[in-house]
Design an enzyme around this catalytic site. Structure first.
Site, PDB file in Angstrom:
ATOM      1  N   TYR A   8      68.307  72.257  43.547  1.00 51.49           N
ATOM      2  CA  TYR A   8      67.811  71.037  44.173  1.00 51.49           C
ATOM      3  C   TYR A   8      67.137  70.085  43.188  1.00 51.49           C
ATOM      4  O   TYR A   8      66.596  69.051  43.586  1.00 51.49           O
ATOM      5  CB  TYR A   8      66.812  71.378  45.292  1.00 51.49           C
ATOM      6  CG  TYR A   8      65.676  72.277  44.846  1.00 51.49           C
ATOM      7  CD1 TYR A   8      64.498  71.741  44.327  1.00 51.49           C
ATOM      8  CD2 TYR A   8      65.769  73.665  44.941  1.00 51.49           C
ATOM      9  CE1 TYR A   8      63.455  72.555  43.912  1.00 51.49           C
ATOM     10  CE2 TYR A   8      64.733  74.486  44.530  1.00 51.49           C
ATOM     11  CZ  TYR A   8      63.580  73.928  44.016  1.00 51.49           C
ATOM     12  OH  TYR A   8      62.552  74.746  43.597  1.00 51.49           O
ATOM     13  N   GLY A   9      67.161  70.421  41.887  1.00 55.32           N
ATOM     14  CA  GLY A   9      66.472  69.596  40.899  1.00 55.32           C
ATOM     15  C   GLY A   9      67.316  69.350  39.668  1.00 55.32           C
ATOM     16  O   GLY A   9      68.415  68.809  39.746  1.00 55.32           O
ATOM     17  N   THR A  10      66.812  69.751  38.515  1.00 52.43           N
ATOM     18  CA  THR A  10      67.490  69.436  37.260  1.00 52.43           C
ATOM     19  C   THR A  10      68.786  70.214  37.044  1.00 52.43           C
ATOM     20  O   THR A  10      69.521  69.928  36.106  1.00 52.43           O
ATOM     21  CB  THR A  10      66.559  69.690  36.060  1.00 52.43           C
ATOM     22  OG1 THR A  10      66.247  71.084  35.982  1.00 52.43           O
ATOM     23  CG2 THR A  10      65.277  68.878  36.191  1.00 52.43           C
ATOM     24  N   LEU A  11      69.075  71.179  37.916  1.00 48.85           N
ATOM     25  CA  LEU A  11      70.336  71.917  37.828  1.00 48.85           C
ATOM     26  C   LEU A  11      71.453  71.248  38.636  1.00 48.85           C
ATOM     27  O   LEU A  11      72.606  71.681  38.578  1.00 48.85           O
ATOM     28  CB  LEU A  11      70.152  73.354  38.320  1.00 48.85           C
ATOM     29  CG  LEU A  11      69.343  74.263  37.393  1.00 48.85           C
ATOM     30  CD1 LEU A  11      68.920  75.531  38.118  1.00 48.85           C
ATOM     31  CD2 LEU A  11      70.145  74.608  36.131  1.00 48.85           C
ATOM     32  N   GLU A 211      70.835  52.503  59.297  1.00 51.21           N
ATOM     33  CA  GLU A 211      71.374  53.862  59.363  1.00 51.21           C
ATOM     34  C   GLU A 211      70.425  54.833  60.063  1.00 51.21           C
ATOM     35  O   GLU A 211      70.730  56.016  60.178  1.00 51.21           O
ATOM     36  CB  GLU A 211      71.699  54.368  57.952  1.00 51.21           C
ATOM     37  CG  GLU A 211      72.656  53.483  57.164  1.00 51.21           C
ATOM     38  CD  GLU A 211      74.054  53.417  57.776  1.00 51.21           C
ATOM     39  OE1 GLU A 211      74.301  54.063  58.817  1.00 51.21           O
ATOM     40  OE2 GLU A 211      74.910  52.714  57.208  1.00 51.21           O
TER      41      GLU A 211
END
Length: 288
Positions: A8-11, A211
Site C-alpha cells: 500500500y506504499g512504496t512497494l 463522483e
C-alpha cells in the site's frame, strides 16, 4: 506460509521500492483490506490494524524466500514479537475484483510513526498535489462536454489530450442508483478507452463532488494509461466504491457516454459501448 502480499506504499507499482517485487506475480492492482492508513512524514505510509477503516493497495504472489527476506529488511521486521520491529506481519483478508485472498500485510509496530491519518485510505492519492491540477482519465459521462456546459464547468475541461487506453479492465455499470447503473472499471481483463484531460484544481474539486467521493459513490485512484503509444503515469480516475450486480444505465446517461466518446475514442470501442447497453437493456427486460 502465506504467499500473497498486500502492499500500500512504496512497494506499489511505480513507487520507489517496487523493484523488490520485480519477479513477483501481480494478482490485483485494485485491492483493499481493513486498516487505518497513516502518513509517517518519512516518505512512506503505515497501516494500523483497525476494523472500521479501509486501505487500498495491490496484491502480489511472492514465493521466493530471498524476496521475503529483502521485504522484511525494508520494513524493519526482525522477527515476530521483536521489540525493535518497525512493522509487524499479519495475515488478513484482502478483497479484489477477482475475489478474496488471505495475504501478508506489514502493519505498524512502532506506533510513534503514525503521524497523520489518511482519510481516503489511498497513499498514492494522498501524496499527489491535487491543488496543482493533474491529468484525469474519464471513461463515463465525464467524457461529455455538454454535461460540463450544463453544470457551468466546461471551462475546466478544455485541455483534452485525446484518447487513452486502460488495459486489464472492463467497463461495467455496477454503481446502481434509482434509475439504473453508472459506469465503473472492473479488473477482469479487457480494455477501457477514455478521454485524457489536463485539469486545474477547480476541476478536481468538481469531480470529487460529482463522483460522490464523500458519499460512498466513487473513490479516487491514481493509475497509468496508454496515450499515443506511450505510458502516462500519475493519472487521476475514479472507481465505484461498492460494486453491485450490473444493470442497464438510463437513456440519458448512456447518451452522454456515447456522445462524449464519439469522434475521440475508436469507432470499434464506441460500437462496443452501444452494443453493451443494448444487451443490458434486453437482459433487464428478460429478468423482469
Amino acid at each position: 506460509m502465506c504467499n500473497y502480499l498486500f502492499v500500500y506504499g512504496t512497494l506499489l507499482e511505480g513507487e520507489g521500492n517496487h523493484g523488490l517485487l520485480h519477479h513477483a506475480r501481480s494478482i490485483a492492482k485494485q485491492a483493499k483490506t481493513k486498516g487505518k492508513l497513516y502518513d509517517t512524514k518519512h516518505g512512506y505510509p503505515m497501516l494500523d490494524i483497525d476494523s472500521e477503516h479501509i486501505t487500498y493497495g495491490e496484491v502480489y504472489e511472492v514465493t521466493d524466500q530471498l524476496m521475503w527476506k529483502a521485504l522484511d529488511e525494508l520494513e524493519g521486521y526482525i522477527h515476530e514479537g521483536h521489540k525493535d520491529n518497525e512493522y509487524d506481519k499479519v495475515v488478513q483478508t484482502v478483497e479484489t475484483d477477482q475475489g478474496e485472498f488471505e495475504a501478508v500485510v506489514y502493519v505498524a509496530s512502532d506506533r510513534s510513526l503514525l503521524h497523520e491519518f489518511i482519510p481516503s485510505g489511498n497513499w498514492r492519492v494522498w501524496k499527489e498535489d491535487l491543488l496543482e491540477g493533474m491529468l484525469y482519465f474519464a471513461y463515463g459521462s465525464c467524457m461529455d462536454n455538454d454535461r460540463f456546459i450544463k453544470h457551468g464547468v466546461d471551462q475546466h475541461f478544455q485541455d483534452c489530450l485525446g484518447r487513452a487506453v486502460f488495459k486489464g479492465y472492463t467497463l461495467r455499470y455496477n454503481h446502481v442508483i434509482h434509475d439504473g447503473g453508472r459506469a465503473d472499471m472492473v479488473e477482469e481483463g479487457g480494455v477501457v478507452e477514455g478521454k485524457l484531460y489536463r485539469v486545474p484544481p477547480e476541476a478536481i474539486t468538481y469531480l470529487y463532488g460529482r463522483e460522490g467521493v464523500d458519499n460512498n459513490g466513487y473513490r479516487p485512484a491514481i493509475i497509468s494509461v496508454e496515450h499515443e503509444g506511450k505510458m502516462v503515469d500519475h493519472v487521476l480516475t475514479f472507481f465505484v466504491l461498492n460494486k453491485e450486480k450490473e444493470v442497464a444505465p438510463p437513456d440519458h446517461y448512456s447518451t452522454e457516454i456515447i456522445r462524449g466518446a464519439t469522434g475521440v475514442l475508436s469507432e470499434e470501442y464506441v460500437q462496443k459501448l452501444i452494443e453493451q447497453v443494448h444487451a443490458l437493456k434486453n437482459s433487464d427486460v428478460v429478468n423482469n
